[in-house]
Design a protein around this motif. Structure first.
Motif, PDB file in Angstrom:
ATOM      1  N   LEU A   1       0.944  -1.235  -0.004  1.00 32.73           N
ATOM      2  CA  LEU A   1      -0.033   0.029  -0.011  1.00 32.73           C
ATOM      3  C   LEU A   1       0.990   1.240  -0.041  1.00 32.73           C
ATOM      4  O   LEU A   1       0.533   2.318  -0.435  1.00 32.73           O
TER       5      LEU A   1
ATOM      6  N   SER B   1       2.064   1.626  -3.647  1.00 29.96           N
ATOM      7  CA  SER B   1       1.194   1.615  -4.778  1.00 29.96           C
ATOM      8  C   SER B   1       0.000   1.761  -3.882  1.00 29.96           C
ATOM      9  O   SER B   1      -0.905   0.599  -3.827  1.00 29.96           O
ATOM     10  N   PRO B   2      -0.584   3.096  -3.605  1.00 28.75           N
ATOM     11  CA  PRO B   2      -2.079   3.200  -3.007  1.00 28.75           C
ATOM     12  C   PRO B   2      -3.029   2.462  -3.600  1.00 28.75           C
ATOM     13  O   PRO B   2      -4.246   2.090  -3.053  1.00 28.75           O
ATOM     14  N   LYS B   3      -3.159   2.298  -4.878  1.00 28.96           N
ATOM     15  CA  LYS B   3      -4.144   1.876  -5.563  1.00 28.96           C
ATOM     16  C   LYS B   3      -4.419   0.332  -5.196  1.00 28.96           C
ATOM     17  O   LYS B   3      -5.491  -0.229  -5.375  1.00 28.96           O
ATOM     18  N   ALA B   4      -3.583  -0.415  -4.862  1.00 34.41           N
ATOM     19  CA  ALA B   4      -3.284  -1.303  -4.298  1.00 34.41           C
ATOM     20  C   ALA B   4      -4.061  -2.846  -4.860  1.00 34.41           C
ATOM     21  O   ALA B   4      -4.942  -3.530  -4.672  1.00 34.41           O
ATOM     22  N   THR B   5      -3.501  -2.737  -6.222  1.00 33.55           N
ATOM     23  CA  THR B   5      -3.969  -3.814  -6.988  1.00 33.55           C
ATOM     24  C   THR B   5      -2.572  -4.525  -7.221  1.00 33.55           C
ATOM     25  O   THR B   5      -1.502  -3.820  -7.332  1.00 33.55           O
TER      26      THR B   5
ATOM     27  N   GLU C   1       2.738  -0.159 -11.827  1.00 31.72           N
ATOM     28  CA  GLU C   1       1.673  -0.544 -11.345  1.00 31.72           C
ATOM     29  C   GLU C   1       0.504  -1.152 -12.231  1.00 31.72           C
ATOM     30  O   GLU C   1      -0.595  -1.486 -11.810  1.00 31.72           O
ATOM     31  N   GLU C   2       0.783  -1.364 -13.490  1.00 32.46           N
ATOM     32  CA  GLU C   2      -0.087  -1.877 -14.412  1.00 32.46           C
ATOM     33  C   GLU C   2       0.724  -3.203 -15.251  1.00 32.46           C
ATOM     34  O   GLU C   2       1.861  -3.163 -15.601  1.00 32.46           O
TER      35      GLU C   2
ATOM     36  N   VAL D   1       2.333  -5.386  -9.076  1.00 30.40           N
ATOM     37  CA  VAL D   1       3.045  -4.215  -8.824  1.00 30.40           C
ATOM     38  C   VAL D   1       4.492  -4.511  -8.906  1.00 30.40           C
ATOM     39  O   VAL D   1       5.089  -5.397  -8.078  1.00 30.40           O
TER      40      VAL D   1
END
Ligand SMILES: N[C@@H](CCC(=O)N[C@@H](CS)C(=O)NCC(=O)O)C(=O)O
Length: 220
Positions: free
Chosen positions: A44, A47-51, A69-70, A54
Motif C-alpha cells: 500500500l 502503490s496506494p491503488k493496491a492492485t 503498477e499496470e 506491482v
C-alpha cells in the motif's frame, strides 16, 4: 545488486501476465505473494491503488526504485530489458490493441460470467455469450496461424492467455464444448508450456522479515 520486487497473486490473470513477461524475458525478481484480503502495508505504501501486480524497480545509487503498477507495463518493461524470443519485434501495435480489447471489453464480461450472482441484471448465459464475442475474434485469428498474430508468440499471446484460462475455468466442460477448436488447442498448449507452469508455482504469502524469494523457482 538487489532485484526488482514483484508483488503478485498467483491466481490473478493480470499478475500471471506480469510473471509471464518476467519468464519470457529470462529475468529474475524477488516475488512477494500477497493475499488480496490482507495486503501488506509495504504494498500500500508503494502503490496506494493496491492492485496486483506491482513491480518495484531496484534502487540504484542515482535513482529511487520506481514503481510500475499496470500489468501491461510490467510485461513490456520486462521484455524491454531482454527479449530472447523477439516478442516485442512482432506485431507490437496490433498486440497492444488486442490486449486493450481484452482488458476493456472482454474482462468486464468475464467478471460478470464468473460472478453472475453478483450481477443479476442478466443471466450467466448472457454474460458468457457477450464474452464469447472476443473468443470468436481470437478463434478467427487462430484460424490463420498458430499464435494470435502469427506463427510465433507475440505480446498478445502472453497478455491474453491468462484471461482465456480464467474464462475456461468458470466451467471447463462448457468451454471445451463451444465451437472454438483452435482456441481450445491454443489454450491447452499454453497451459502445458513449461514457462506457464513456472508462473503457477505456489508460494506462501510474504511477511516482513522473510528471506527474499527469487522468482522463477524451478518446478519440483
Ligand atoms: N489494471 C490493473 C488491474 C489489476 C487488478 O485488478 N488486479 C486485481 C487482482 S486480479 C486486484 O489487485 N484487485 C484488487 C483487490 O481485489 O483488492 C493491471 O493491469 O495491473
Amino acid at each position: 545488486m538487489s532485484l526488482p520486487c514483484l508483488y503478485s497473486f498467483r491466481r490473478c490473470p493480470y499478475a500471471m501476465r506480469a510473471r509471464l513477461g518476467i519468464l519470457f524475458a529470462g529475468l529474475e525478481v524477488e516475488l512477494r505473494e500477497i493475499a488480496l484480503k490482507n495486503k501488506p502495508a509495504q504494498l500500500l505504501a508503494v502503490s496506494p491503488k493496491a492492485t496486483v501486480p506491482v513491480l518495484v524497480l531496484a534502487e540504484t545509487k542515482t535513482s529511487q526504485g520506481s514503481v510500475i503498477e499496470e500489468s501491461k507495463e510490467i510485461l513490456e518493461w520486462a521484455l524491454a530489458q531482454q527479449d530472447p524470443q523477439g516478442l516485442l519485434t512482432r506485431h507490437l501495435t496490433r498486440a497492444k490493441a488486442l490486449i486493450d480489447k481484452n482488458d476493456n471489453e472482454f474482462k468486464p464480461w468475464l467478471d460478470r460470467y464468473k460472478y453472475a450472482d453478483r450481477y443479476p441484471e442478466l443471466t450467466q448465459l448472457d454474460y458468457r455469450q457477450k464474452g464469447e464475442v472476443f473468443l470468436q475474434l481470437l478463434e478467427s485469428l487462430l484460424a490463420k496461424h498458430h499464435y494470435l498474430l502469427g506463427d510465433n508468440p507475440s505480446l498478445a499471446d502472453l497478455g491474453i492467455m491468462p484471461f482465456v484460462r480464467q474464462f475456461a475455468h468458470v466451467d471447463r466442460e462448457v468451454f471445451y464444448s463451444l465451437p472454438y477448436p483452435k482456441l481450445h488447442k491454443w489454450l491447452k498448449d499454453w497451459l502445458e508450456h513449461p514457462l506457464f507452469q513456472l508462473t503457477m508455482v505456489k508460494f506462501q504469502p510474504w511477511q516482513e522479515g522473510d528471506a527474499p524469494l527469487i522468482f522463477p523457482r524451478p518446478l519440483i
